[in-house]
Design an enzyme around this catalytic site. Structure first.
Site, PDB file in Angstrom:
ATOM      1  N   ARG A 125      11.536  -5.750   3.800  1.00 27.68           N
ATOM      2  CA  ARG A 125      11.081  -4.304   3.898  1.00 27.68           C
ATOM      3  C   ARG A 125      12.212  -3.664   4.762  1.00 27.68           C
ATOM      4  O   ARG A 125      12.595  -3.760   5.756  1.00 27.68           O
ATOM      5  CB  ARG A 125       9.805  -4.076   4.728  1.00 27.68           C
ATOM      6  CG  ARG A 125       9.304  -2.678   4.730  1.00 27.68           C
ATOM      7  CD  ARG A 125       7.827  -2.778   4.477  1.00 27.68           C
ATOM      8  NE  ARG A 125       7.324  -2.934   5.795  1.00 27.68           N
ATOM      9  CZ  ARG A 125       5.883  -2.840   5.945  1.00 27.68           C
ATOM     10  NH1 ARG A 125       5.013  -2.238   5.104  1.00 27.68           N
ATOM     11  NH2 ARG A 125       5.063  -3.121   6.964  1.00 27.68           N
ATOM     12  N   LYS A 130       0.669  -1.201   0.052  1.00 29.03           N
ATOM     13  CA  LYS A 130       0.025   0.191   0.003  1.00 29.03           C
ATOM     14  C   LYS A 130       0.998   1.381   0.143  1.00 29.03           C
ATOM     15  O   LYS A 130       0.645   2.158  -0.858  1.00 29.03           O
ATOM     16  CB  LYS A 130      -1.050   0.170   1.241  1.00 29.03           C
ATOM     17  CG  LYS A 130      -1.588  -1.168   1.457  1.00 29.03           C
ATOM     18  CD  LYS A 130      -2.880  -0.996   2.252  1.00 29.03           C
ATOM     19  CE  LYS A 130      -2.226  -1.055   3.860  1.00 29.03           C
ATOM     20  NZ  LYS A 130      -1.673  -2.070   4.239  1.00 29.03           N
ATOM     21  N   ARG A 178      -0.342  -9.378  13.141  1.00 28.90           N
ATOM     22  CA  ARG A 178      -0.828  -8.382  12.148  1.00 28.90           C
ATOM     23  C   ARG A 178      -1.857  -8.817  11.167  1.00 28.90           C
ATOM     24  O   ARG A 178      -2.717  -8.326  10.755  1.00 28.90           O
ATOM     25  CB  ARG A 178       0.224  -7.407  11.526  1.00 28.90           C
ATOM     26  CG  ARG A 178       0.967  -6.673  12.614  1.00 28.90           C
ATOM     27  CD  ARG A 178       2.124  -5.916  12.249  1.00 28.90           C
ATOM     28  NE  ARG A 178       2.081  -4.960  11.218  1.00 28.90           N
ATOM     29  CZ  ARG A 178       2.784  -4.643  10.127  1.00 28.90           C
ATOM     30  NH1 ARG A 178       3.915  -5.262  10.199  1.00 28.90           N
ATOM     31  NH2 ARG A 178       2.721  -3.765   9.227  1.00 28.90           N
ATOM     32  N   ARG A 185      -9.221   0.794   9.063  1.00 29.21           N
ATOM     33  CA  ARG A 185      -8.818  -0.402   9.441  1.00 29.21           C
ATOM     34  C   ARG A 185      -9.932  -1.235  10.241  1.00 29.21           C
ATOM     35  O   ARG A 185      -9.649  -2.359  10.369  1.00 29.21           O
ATOM     36  CB  ARG A 185      -7.339  -0.517  10.267  1.00 29.21           C
ATOM     37  CG  ARG A 185      -6.216  -0.692   9.343  1.00 29.21           C
ATOM     38  CD  ARG A 185      -5.072  -0.857  10.142  1.00 29.21           C
ATOM     39  NE  ARG A 185      -4.051  -1.476  10.104  1.00 29.21           N
ATOM     40  CZ  ARG A 185      -2.757  -0.802   9.365  1.00 29.21           C
ATOM     41  NH1 ARG A 185      -3.004   0.326   9.174  1.00 29.21           N
ATOM     42  NH2 ARG A 185      -1.665  -1.685   9.325  1.00 29.21           N
ATOM     43  N   ARG A 241      11.479  -2.115  10.664  1.00 32.00           N
ATOM     44  CA  ARG A 241      10.505  -1.861  11.336  1.00 32.00           C
ATOM     45  C   ARG A 241      10.525  -3.050  12.401  1.00 32.00           C
ATOM     46  O   ARG A 241      10.322  -4.226  12.387  1.00 32.00           O
ATOM     47  CB  ARG A 241       9.207  -1.634  11.044  1.00 32.00           C
ATOM     48  CG  ARG A 241       8.825  -0.182  10.393  1.00 32.00           C
ATOM     49  CD  ARG A 241       7.689  -0.249   9.235  1.00 32.00           C
ATOM     50  NE  ARG A 241       6.385  -0.830  10.062  1.00 32.00           N
ATOM     51  CZ  ARG A 241       5.253  -0.815   9.305  1.00 32.00           C
ATOM     52  NH1 ARG A 241       5.097   0.005   8.089  1.00 32.00           N
ATOM     53  NH2 ARG A 241       4.208  -1.270  10.001  1.00 32.00           N
TER      54      ARG A 241
HETATM   55  P1  AMP Z   1       1.120   0.491   8.844  1.00 30.11           P
HETATM   56  O1  AMP Z   1       2.271   1.497   8.725  1.00 30.11           O
HETATM   57  O2  AMP Z   1      -0.238   1.025   8.230  1.00 30.11           O
HETATM   58  O3  AMP Z   1       1.385  -1.107   8.898  1.00 30.11           O
HETATM   59  O4  AMP Z   1       0.782   0.754  10.617  1.00 30.11           O
HETATM   60  C1  AMP Z   1       1.753   0.234  11.470  1.00 30.11           C
HETATM   61  C2  AMP Z   1       0.728   0.083  12.694  1.00 30.11           C
HETATM   62  O5  AMP Z   1       0.316   1.207  13.104  1.00 30.11           O
HETATM   63  C3  AMP Z   1      -0.413  -0.945  12.810  1.00 30.11           C
HETATM   64  O6  AMP Z   1       0.038  -2.151  13.070  1.00 30.11           O
HETATM   65  C4  AMP Z   1      -1.301  -0.369  14.048  1.00 30.11           C
HETATM   66  O7  AMP Z   1      -0.764  -0.825  15.329  1.00 30.11           O
HETATM   67  C5  AMP Z   1      -1.147   1.134  13.994  1.00 30.11           C
HETATM   68  N1  AMP Z   1      -1.942   1.688  12.939  1.00 30.11           N
HETATM   69  C6  AMP Z   1      -1.824   2.378  11.932  1.00 30.11           C
HETATM   70  N2  AMP Z   1      -2.916   2.746  11.186  1.00 30.11           N
HETATM   71  C7  AMP Z   1      -4.030   2.329  12.242  1.00 30.11           C
HETATM   72  C8  AMP Z   1      -5.461   2.356  12.076  1.00 30.11           C
HETATM   73  N3  AMP Z   1      -6.044   3.063  10.642  1.00 30.11           N
HETATM   74  N4  AMP Z   1      -6.168   1.698  12.954  1.00 30.11           N
HETATM   75  C9  AMP Z   1      -5.443   1.314  13.958  1.00 30.11           C
HETATM   76  N5  AMP Z   1      -4.112   1.075  14.223  1.00 30.11           N
HETATM   77  C10 AMP Z   1      -3.369   1.665  13.099  1.00 30.11           C
END
Ligand code: AMP
Length: 210
Positions: free
Chosen positions: A123, A13, A167, A88, A156
């Site tokens: 990554r 994404k 996740r 999400r 990360r």
């Molecule tokens: P991402 O970079 O989108 O993979 O997000 C990393 C982490 O941030 C996720 O595993 C969640 O812990 C948190 N996070 C990011 N976006 C959201 C969201 N829309 N709702 C809840 N947690 C989020």
């Protein structure tokens, strides 16, 4: 164009959002990047989010809704935006509808859990600007250094295999139901992940009629 990118963690994404934001000339809003910056800066939001993120759990909806409603009201979002990693949960999607935040399309990138598990080990992200790379698929020009800002590239913490598994479980349980939610609204466009980043961008742009 107001767009949501849906897909499992590691579906690409962020990478596709970077490309689409240039193609469509609209900003990308990544809640993950906003939260990581908040943690780095030690803000109250960051402090609240950190434990959830380290365990691969979702940050509470109220935190996310606050971030998004503020961000889409900024001037650079007037002509549209790409949401990466948000909503999400159904509750987040409903809260956005309630706040009058509407969309033209929701693109779901389809990819198997097996491919994701393989992919996540490669990554890397810039610890300074959040730009995303992959050791094989999207390597930086200079090893370990961000092309965009010269920042250091790191893995990360939540890309460790056990956390990725957690996740993915959260994705299937909490986020995947959003596909039906947006299909019912006539907005869903599902695209298959392709062998290369460029090919995936092409199928997304085609799905958007671009
Ligand atoms: P991402 O970079 O989108 O993979 O997000 C990393 C982490 O941030 C996720 O595993 C969640 O812990 C948190 N996070 C990011 N976006 C959201 C969201 N829309 N709702 C809840 N947690 C989020």
């Amino acid at each position: 164009m107001k767009l949501i990118l849906l897909g499992a963690p590691g579906a690409g994404k962020g990478t596709q959002a970077d490309i689409l934001c240039k193609e469509l000339d609209i900003p990308t809003i990544s809640t993950g990047n906003i939260l990581r910056a908040a943690i780095k800066n030690g803000t109250p939001t960051g402090m609240k989010a950190k434990a959830f993120m380290d365990e691969g759990k979702l940050v509470p909806d109220d935190v996310i809704i606050g971030i998004i409603t503020e961000r889409v009201a900024e001037e650079d979002c007037a002509n549209g935006y790409i949401l990466d990693g948000v909503p999400r949960t159904i509750a987040q999607a409903e809260a956005m509808e309630k706040a009058g935040i509407v969309f033209d399309a929701v693109v779901s990138i389809e990819i198997s859990d097996e491919v994701i598990m393989e992919r996540m080990s490669g990554r890397r992200v810039c610890e300074h600007c959040g730009a995303s790379y992959h050791l094989v698929a999207v390597p930086p020009k200079q090893e370990g250094i961000c092309d965009k800002c010269g920042g250091k590239l790191v893995q990360r913490k939540d890309d460790a295999p056990e956390t990725v598994k957690a996740r993915l479980e959260v994705y299937h349980k909490e986020t995947e139901p959003l596909k039906d939610f947006y299909a019912q609204r006539g907005l869903l466009k599902s695209v298959e992940n392709q062998p290369t980043v460029a090919e995936t961008s092409q199928v997304i742009l085609r799905a958007l009629g671009k």
